[in-house]
Design an enzyme around this catalytic site. Structure first.
Site, PDB file in Angstrom:
ATOM      1  CB  SER A 671      44.642  10.173 -54.960  1.00  0.00           C
ATOM      2  OG  SER A 671      43.498  10.116 -54.153  1.00  0.00           O
ATOM      3  CG  ASP A 744      41.837  17.642 -53.408  1.00  0.00           C
ATOM      4  OD1 ASP A 744      40.745  17.126 -53.699  1.00  0.00           O
ATOM      5  OD2 ASP A 744      42.882  16.981 -53.296  1.00  0.00           O
ATOM      6  CG  HIS A 778      41.687  14.462 -56.087  1.00  0.00           C
ATOM      7  ND1 HIS A 778      42.403  14.515 -54.917  1.00  0.00           N
ATOM      8  CD2 HIS A 778      41.745  13.165 -56.494  1.00  0.00           C
ATOM      9  CE1 HIS A 778      42.865  13.312 -54.628  1.00  0.00           C
ATOM     10  NE2 HIS A 778      42.489  12.475 -55.569  1.00  0.00           N
TER      11      HIS A 778
END
Length: 812
Positions: A671, A744, A778
């Protein structure tokens, strides 16, 4: 020499890398497995979740499934208004996690298994106020059922068929007396879902009317009239009261798209929020128009509280105008509404003497609301205690990242407010802890007050690492007394109290060699009793070495990391090094340099953790701090310089300790850590290769802010361009592995971020590999996905970091 598996993998990656330098290589490969030792650890049964009942007599052990198959993630999915649901189950989409439950008596250790159906997932286990029953959801292929189990026997029974409407998650709550459950069901007679039109009925039109409306990068939004119809179909629910003994159902009100419901302290009224049209194609359901009302238990409206329009013009880091954060005052038998109202138009950039005020309105709600108090900075919440005269209120200063908490008398708000805490939210060393709460006989959850004192528990961050603690704070003097602190070569924290004065507690204890287990401790007598006997799921990890290390950046900022070394490490060996990190923002160097984490934690590795590199002979500087220090408005102006300096300091420390080969260093992150990785690859020559997972690389795709950045692209275009690794892709010459979930839905990290980054690197002759994971978001959940990600990561670094020529494998 490499074993055959390593040789084949290296050859395959070399071929791929050579192909990518001249043109893109496209393929869908079968899922791969990492080395056998990694597979064994991943397949080990995980430790259960543990919950203690409100009466402190029983523990609930929730047994977990380790890694679900990809087939569970491949179940049908609808993406509507920011929510992902499974239309077959009328629930949020996702794999099962809890697969079994066991009650354990704290005093005797006696166990009772909850008798649940075979082969189903369980969710939402919630104690009744008295702690004598637990309700939970049974996730079937055709819907969600509501069940209840008796703690004394473990007998469980269904209260509903597969009719629970769990599209927004939690769909049930106990009444105050614990005799019934309020639930949201699929309405009776709901027909089949709307079908998509064979041809569009017309164009999709959006129009702005001149009001500023900054839009965050939301995903899974409604996009047409058919989506709106599907949202209405699946999210409409009927409130019902279900008798916990008989299962008898009583409808409350009419069906609607409800955001939530809360029961008043008297148990006689409901605070209900209903989502209304018009819906938005730019915002999730949480910002849709909504109406909040007070109902009686039959569903008749008693009072209209507020109607909020679409919140499409809320300033960045601001709040809506009008009544917000509406809640019940949490006091026995008193039905009073409390809410906040902005005094600065909801805009944090507007100068104002006071930013918010709190308003109250007593039942029967026929008088004018009265002002309770005002906060200088943004209202940050109320904390209710057992003593109605001692309520806590907090505000938050976003410019200083500062929080303050006062105690005030709700009945006499003009009396002096006493300041309890006044601190930086980033100052972990001086964090006071959190008040211990309790469930009252009438089913309210409040902070426990005994002899005019509360008990606080906290992480206890310190220069030696986290040392959890328990304090007693006198509410008259606000002085604290230390009751207990974690000491020695282990990590332990208080889970719950067994006595109101904190003399007897339940703790969770672990050490580098001992898995987490629960203990009943008598602090006065110095006696303890073990409550659980969880075994080590992965004994092969026990000889892994880890050490909390501190070091200094070239600008004087103190940094830290946990250095991990493989189980078979030999003194003097210089190993390939992985630096894994995630940047965070700080106002000042003092808080930026505070140590986090503990070297005395039990080493558990699961999912797609980078710590699996320890099984392959790597040293790891884990959670190497990457502070970005500066004023919140301008800290990102020097983001690149600061993370490069932090990375250099981490490498220097590992090399200085004699454990790392400076010629074999890789970097990785997930991330925002992937964003960091791409910058380090573009703006330094410190690393031989990088791994960037689920990252965002083009900040013009998040033009109204990202992370803590407050400025928009149009206010600071040069910052957005400089902070976009995409614009520096031509500088990335070392190999980069990009991994991303195909669906995501995290804000800002669209899958296209990794796709375009890969194209940019490939277009400039760089070496990169892009792995897109089907059905993953994610984070990565499915067994097949996790195994494949680890295989990719290990092979990539083995090829580009570990096995490069010219390295020094041992110290001179």
């Amino acid at each position: 020499m490499q074993n055959p598996r390593e040789w084949i993998a290296a050859a395959a990656l070399c071929a791929g890398a050579l192909t990518m330098t001249s043109g893109p290589a496209l393929a869908q490969e079968p899922y791969r497995l990492p080395p056998p030792e990694v597979v064994r650890i991943l397949d080990a049964a995980p430790l259960p979740f543990v919950s203690v009942d409100p009466s402190r007599r029983t523990m609930l052990l929730m047994e977990r499934e380790n890694l679900p198959p990809i087939s569970e993630l491949a179940q049908p999915m609808l993406r509507l208004a920011g929510v992902r649901i499974n239309p077959n189950t009328n629930a949020t989409h996702g794999p099962r996690s809890i697969v079994g439950m066991v009650f354990r008596d704290i005093a005797t250790g006696e166990e009772r298994r909850v008798r649940t159906p075979e082969g189903v997932g369980l969710a939402g286990a919630t104690w009744s106020p008295a702690g004598d029953r637990v309700m939970f959801m049974v996730m079937r292929d055709n819907g969600v059922e509501l069940w209840v189990t008796d703690v004394a026997t473990g007998e469980a029974r269904a209260l509903t068929g597969p009719t629970l409407n769990a599209t927004m998650g939690g769909a049930a709550q106990w009444t105050r007396d614990g005799r019934a459950i309020l639930a949201q069901l699929v309405p009776d007679g709901r027909g089949p879902a709307p079908t998509a039109p064979a041809a569009p009925i017309g164009p999709i039109i959006q129009e702005t009317t001149g009001r500023a409306g900054p839009v965050r990068t939301f995903q899974d939004l409604l996009s047409n009239a058919h989506d709106e119809a599907l949202f209405d179909h699946y999210f409409t629910s009927q409130f019902v009261r279900i008798d916990a003994d008989t299962g008898e159902q009583t409808k409350i009100g009419a069906p609607g798209v409800y955001r939530g419901m809360s029961i008043s302290p008297s148990g006689d009224l409901l605070l209900v929020t209903r989502i209304e049209r018009p819906y938005s194609y730019l915002h999730p359901w949480s910002l849709f128009p909504e109406t909040t009302e007070v109902w009686d238990m039959r569903g008749r409206m008693v009072h209209h509280v507020v109607s909020q329009p679409l919140r499409d013009n809320v300033p960045i880091q601001g709040v809506p105008t009008g009544r917000r954060s509406v809640q019940w005052r949490n006091a026995p038998g008193v039905d009073t509404l409390v809410w906040a109202e902005a005094l600065d138009g909801g805009d944090p950039r507007t100068e104002a003497e006071f930013r918010d005020r709190l308003m109250v309105l007593d039942a029967p709600f026929d008088a004018e609301p009265r002002e309770l108090l005002r906060t200088e900075h943004r209202y940050a919440g109320l904390t209710w205690t057992e003593d109605p005269s001692q309520t806590m209120v907090s505000d938050y200063d976003r410019d200083r990242l500062w929080s303050r908490t006062w105690i005030f008398d709700f009945e006499n708000p003009r009396a002096e407010h006493r300041l309890v805490w006044d601190r930086s939210v980033r100052d972990r060393y001086n964090a006071p802890g959190s008040p211990v709460d309790t469930t009252t006989p009438d089913g309210r959850r409040v902070v426990m007050v005994r002899d005019n004192a509360i008990v606080l528990t906290g992480a206890g961050a310190s220069p030696e690492g986290d040392r959890p603690f328990m304090d007693r704070m006198d509410l008259a003097t606000l002085e604290t007394e230390r009751l207990w602190r974690n000491e020695g070569e282990r990590y332990e924290y208080v889970v719950d109290l067994l006595s109101d004065d904190g003399a007897r507690v339940i703790t969770r204890r672990e050490s580098p060699n001992d898995p987490p287990n629960y203990f009943a401790i008598d602090l006065a007598a110095g006696a303890e009793r073990r409550l659980t006997h969880f075994e080590d799921p992965a004994p092969e990890l026990r000889d892994i070495r880890k050490e909390l290390v501190t070091y200094t950046r070239d600008d004087g900022v103190e940094l830290s990391a946990t250095l991990h070394l493989p189980a078979n490490y030999r003194e003097g060996d210089r190993l390939p090094l992985l630096v894994w990190a995630y940047p965070r923002e700080f106002n000042d160097p003092a808080t930026a340099g505070q140590v986090s984490g503990s070297p005395w934690r039990f080493t558990q590795i699961g999912g797609s953790s980078h710590l699996f590199f320890l099984t392959q002979g790597y040293a790891i500087m884990n959670d190497a701090t990457m502070p970005v220090v500066g004023h919140p408005e301008t800290a990102n102006d020097t983001f690149v310089e600061q993370i490069v300096a932090s990375a250099q300091a981490a490498i220097d420390k590992a090399v200085e300790m004699g454990v790392a080969d400076p010629e074999r260093v890789g970097v990785g992150g997930h991330s925002y850590g992937a964003f960091m990785t791409a910058h380090l690859m573009a703006h330094s020559d410190l690393f031989k290769a990088g791994i960037a997972r689920s990252g965002a690389y083009n900040r013009t795709l998040t033009p109204f802010g990202f992370q803590s950045e407050r400025r928009t692209f149009w206010e600071a275009p040069e910052i957005y361009m400089n902070l976009s690794p995409f614009t520096h892709a031509h500088k990335i010459t070392a190999p980069v592995l990009l991994i991303h979930g195909e669906i995501d839905n995290n804000s800002g990290t669209f899958p296209i971020q990794s796709e375009r980054m890969y194209h940019a690197i490939q277009g400039h002759g760089g070496v990169a590999r892009l792995v897109m994971l089907p059905h993953e978001s994610h984070g990565y959940q499915a067994r097949e996905s996790v195994m494949h990600v680890l295989a990719e990561m290990i092979d990539w670094f083995d090829l580009h970091v570990k096995n490069i020529s010219g390295s020094s494998a041992s110290a001179e």
